[in-house]
Design an enzyme around this catalytic site. Structure first.
Site, PDB file in Angstrom:
ATOM      1  N   TYR A 141      13.573  -1.806   3.576  1.00  0.00           N
ATOM      2  CA  TYR A 141      13.877  -0.472   3.036  1.00  0.00           C
ATOM      3  C   TYR A 141      14.549   0.418   4.084  1.00  0.00           C
ATOM      4  O   TYR A 141      15.161   1.435   3.735  1.00  0.00           O
ATOM      5  CB  TYR A 141      12.605   0.223   2.531  1.00  0.00           C
ATOM      6  CG  TYR A 141      12.053  -0.377   1.253  1.00  0.00           C
ATOM      7  CD1 TYR A 141      12.671  -1.465   0.630  1.00  0.00           C
ATOM      8  CD2 TYR A 141      10.919   0.140   0.655  1.00  0.00           C
ATOM      9  CE1 TYR A 141      12.166  -2.014  -0.525  1.00  0.00           C
ATOM     10  CE2 TYR A 141      10.413  -0.403  -0.517  1.00  0.00           C
ATOM     11  CZ  TYR A 141      11.037  -1.491  -1.099  1.00  0.00           C
ATOM     12  OH  TYR A 141      10.524  -2.026  -2.255  1.00  0.00           O
ATOM     13  N   LYS A 192       6.635 -14.656   3.671  1.00  0.00           N
ATOM     14  CA  LYS A 192       7.485 -15.702   3.070  1.00  0.00           C
ATOM     15  C   LYS A 192       8.009 -16.537   4.240  1.00  0.00           C
ATOM     16  O   LYS A 192       9.220 -16.697   4.435  1.00  0.00           O
ATOM     17  CB  LYS A 192       8.612 -15.021   2.264  1.00  0.00           C
ATOM     18  CG  LYS A 192       9.429 -15.955   1.411  1.00  0.00           C
ATOM     19  CD  LYS A 192       8.688 -16.514   0.198  1.00  0.00           C
ATOM     20  CE  LYS A 192       9.568 -17.474  -0.576  1.00  0.00           C
ATOM     21  NZ  LYS A 192       8.832 -18.260  -1.577  1.00  0.00           N
ATOM     22  N   ASP A 224       4.967 -15.393  -3.205  1.00  0.00           N
ATOM     23  CA  ASP A 224       5.049 -15.833  -4.605  1.00  0.00           C
ATOM     24  C   ASP A 224       3.690 -16.324  -5.092  1.00  0.00           C
ATOM     25  O   ASP A 224       3.246 -16.017  -6.202  1.00  0.00           O
ATOM     26  CB  ASP A 224       6.148 -16.889  -4.791  1.00  0.00           C
ATOM     27  CG  ASP A 224       6.188 -17.924  -3.684  1.00  0.00           C
ATOM     28  OD1 ASP A 224       5.547 -17.716  -2.635  1.00  0.00           O
ATOM     29  OD2 ASP A 224       6.866 -18.957  -3.859  1.00  0.00           O
ATOM     30  N   ASP A 248       5.091  -3.172  -1.780  1.00  0.00           N
ATOM     31  CA  ASP A 248       5.481  -2.292  -2.880  1.00  0.00           C
ATOM     32  C   ASP A 248       5.183  -2.983  -4.212  1.00  0.00           C
ATOM     33  O   ASP A 248       4.574  -2.410  -5.124  1.00  0.00           O
ATOM     34  CB  ASP A 248       6.990  -2.001  -2.740  1.00  0.00           C
ATOM     35  CG  ASP A 248       7.455  -0.878  -3.634  1.00  0.00           C
ATOM     36  OD1 ASP A 248       6.621  -0.323  -4.371  1.00  0.00           O
ATOM     37  OD2 ASP A 248       8.659  -0.567  -3.611  1.00  0.00           O
ATOM     38  N   ASP A 252       1.527  -2.523  -6.851  1.00  0.00           N
ATOM     39  CA  ASP A 252       1.633  -2.091  -8.252  1.00  0.00           C
ATOM     40  C   ASP A 252       0.992  -3.108  -9.184  1.00  0.00           C
ATOM     41  O   ASP A 252       0.348  -2.749 -10.174  1.00  0.00           O
ATOM     42  CB  ASP A 252       3.105  -1.902  -8.653  1.00  0.00           C
ATOM     43  CG  ASP A 252       3.562  -0.464  -8.432  1.00  0.00           C
ATOM     44  OD1 ASP A 252       2.943   0.225  -7.588  1.00  0.00           O
ATOM     45  OD2 ASP A 252       4.525  -0.042  -9.083  1.00  0.00           O
TER      46      ASP A 252
END
Ligand code: NAD
Length: 362
Positions: A141, A192, A224, A248, A252
Site C-alpha cells: 500500500y 506467501k 490462501d 486487510d 474483514d
C-alpha cells in the site's frame, strides 16, 4: 494520573456512536475513578467543512499531545466528488501515517449470545476469539515505485511495489508475540513465502523472534490456506500476524464470522503503545440521523483503549463484561435483531451499557 483522550466523532453516525462511548468513559470516571480529560477535534468530511482539510493541523497537534484518540467514522456521499487529497478517507490515512500507527489490532470475538447472527453454523463459530495483528504503514500500500505508465508497445500498465524491511517485520512481530503471550500463547504468521521474496524474509524474521518468546507456539501459514481455514475451522486460531494487504483482507473475513459489523472494535498503535481506536465499520450514511446505529463497536474500542494505551486492563474487562450483560439481557440494535424481533436505538443501548457498569459497582 489523568489520561488525555482526543475524541474524533467524524461524519454521519460517527457523532451518534461516539456520544455513547463518551457516556461510558464518564461513567468509568464517576463510578470507578478513571481520571480523564476529553478533547474534541475534526477528522474527515467535518474537517473539510469546518477547516478546509480532512486532517486539520489543529487536529494533528491535539492527537500528538493525547495519550489516545477515539474515532467514530469518516466519509459520506457529499464528499465523494472532492479531489482525492480532500476526501475524508485521506484524513484517516494521513493521521495513521503522521502518528506512526504501524500495528493494527483487530479482534474477532463471537459473543455466544450472537452466534446465530454469523453466516457460519453456530457450532463452527461459538467460542471464536481471534486477534489479527496487521502491519499498517508498510507493504504494497505504501511501496515505491508505484503508478500507471505506458509500456513501450503503447499499452498502459499499473504497478506497485511490495517491500518490507526486516526492521518493519520485527516491530510488528514483537507486538504480535506480546499479544500471544497475554492471550492463548499461539501465534500464526501468515505469508506467501512460496512465491514472494518479501514473505521469505518475513518468515525468517518471525522465526528469529520465536526464541525471545519461549511461551508462544509460532506457526506459519500461506495466506490462501489461511483464508480457507478461517471459514473452515476458525477456532484453531489465537493470534494471527500478517502484512498490510493480507491483513486487510483476512481481518474483514474474520470480522464477518462474528455476525455484525456493528460489534467490531480496532486499535492502531505506535511504538510507545499510544493509539487510535475506532470501530471497524464506516460512517453508515444510510442510517445516520435515525438514532439506530449500534454503538457497541465504539464502546468495545474504548475497552481496547483502556487495555492497550491507558494501562487500565481491569476497567477494560468491566466494559466488555457490561456489553456481554446487555446482550445476555436480549437487548439488540436493529443490525443485531432477528427479523421481526424488537430492537432498541443507539441511546437506549448506551443507557443499558452504563446501567450494567453501574450495577457492577453494586
Ligand atoms: P459502512 O460500514 O458505513 O456501512 C455498511 C453497512 O453496515 C450499511 O448498511 C450500514 O448501515 C451498516 N452499518 C455500519 N455500521 C453500523 C452500525 N454501527 N450499526 C448498524 N449498522 C451499521 O460501509 P460503507 O457503506 O461502504 O461506507 C460508508 C462510508 O463510510 C463511505 O464514505 C466510506 O468511505 C466510509 N468508511 C469509513 C471507514 C472509517 O471511517 N474507518 C471505514 C469504512 C468505510
Amino acid at each position: 494520573m489523568t489520561h488525555r483522550i482526543l475524541m474524533l466523532p467524524g461524519d454521519h453516525i460517527g457523532p451518534e456512536i461516539v456520544a455513547e462511548a463518551e457516556r461510558v468513559l464518564r461513567c468509568l470516571g464517576d463510578v470507578f475513578g478513571l481520571a480523564i480529560e476529553l478533547e474534541y477535534a475534526h477528522l474527515g468530511g467535518c474537517g473539510v467543512d469546518a477547516e478546509g482539510a480532512p486532517l486539520p493541523q489543529s487536529t494533528l497537534a491535539l492527537a500528538r499531545a493525547a495519550d489516545a484518540a477515539l474515532l467514530g467514522a469518516v466519509g459520506g456521499p457529499e464528499w465523494d466528488g472532492l479531489e482525492r487529497s480532500l476526501r475524508p478517507e485521506r484524513g484517516l490515512l494521513a493521521i495513521r501515517a503522521e502518528l506512526g500507527l504501524f500495528a493494527n489490532l483487530r479482534p474477532a470475538l463471537a459473543f455466544p449470545e450472537l452466534a446465530g447472527a454469523s453466516s457460519l453454523r453456530p457450532d463452527v463459530v461459538s467460542g471464536l476469539d481471534i486477534l489479527i495483528v496487521r502491519e499498517l504503514t508498510g507493504g504494497i500500500y505504501f511501496g515505491e515505485p508505484r503508478g500507471i505508465r505506458e509500456r513501450a508497445d503503447g499499452v498502459r500498465e499499473g504497478f506497485n511495489t511490495l517491500v518490507y524491511g526486516a526492521d518493519e517485520i520485527e516491530r510488528i512481530g514483537r507486538v504480535a508475540f506480546a499479544a500471544a503471550e497475554r492471550r492463548g500463547g499461539r501465534l500464526c504468521s501468515v505469508d506467501k513465502a512460496n512465491v514472494l521474496e518479501s514473505s521469505e524474509l518475513w518468515r525468517e524474521v518471525m522465526t528469529g523472534l520465536a526464541s525471545d518468546h519461549p511461551d508462544v507456539a509460532l506457526s506459519h501459514m500461506y495466506v490462501d490456506n489461511a483464508a480457507m481455514q478461517l471459514v473452515r475451522a476458525p477456532r484453531q486460531f489465537d493470534v494471527m500476524v500478517t502484512g498490510n494487504l493480507f491483513g486487510d483482507i483476512l481481518s474483514d473475513c474474520a470480522a464477518m464470522l462474528t455476525g455484525s459489523i456493528g460489534m467490531l472494535p480496532s486499535a492502531s498503535l505506535d511504538e510507545l503503545g499510544r493509539g487510535l481506536y475506532e470501530p471497524v465499520h464506516g460512517s453508515a450514511p444510510d442510517i445516520s440521523g435515525q438514532g439506530k446505529a449500534n454503538p457497541l463497536a465504539t464502546i468495545l474500542s474504548v475497552a481496547m483503549m483502556l487495555r492497550h494505551s491507558l494501562n487500565e486492563g481491569e476497567l477494560a474487562d468491566r466494559v466488555e463484561r457490561a456489553v456481554a450483560t446487555v446482550l445476555g439481557e436480549g437487548l439488540r440494535t436493529p443490525d443485531l435483531a432477528a427479523e421481526g424481533a424488537p430492537a432498541i436505538g443507539t441511546v437506549a443501548m448506551g443507557d443499558a451499557v452504563v446501567a450494567a457498569l453501574q450495577a457492577q459497582a453494586g
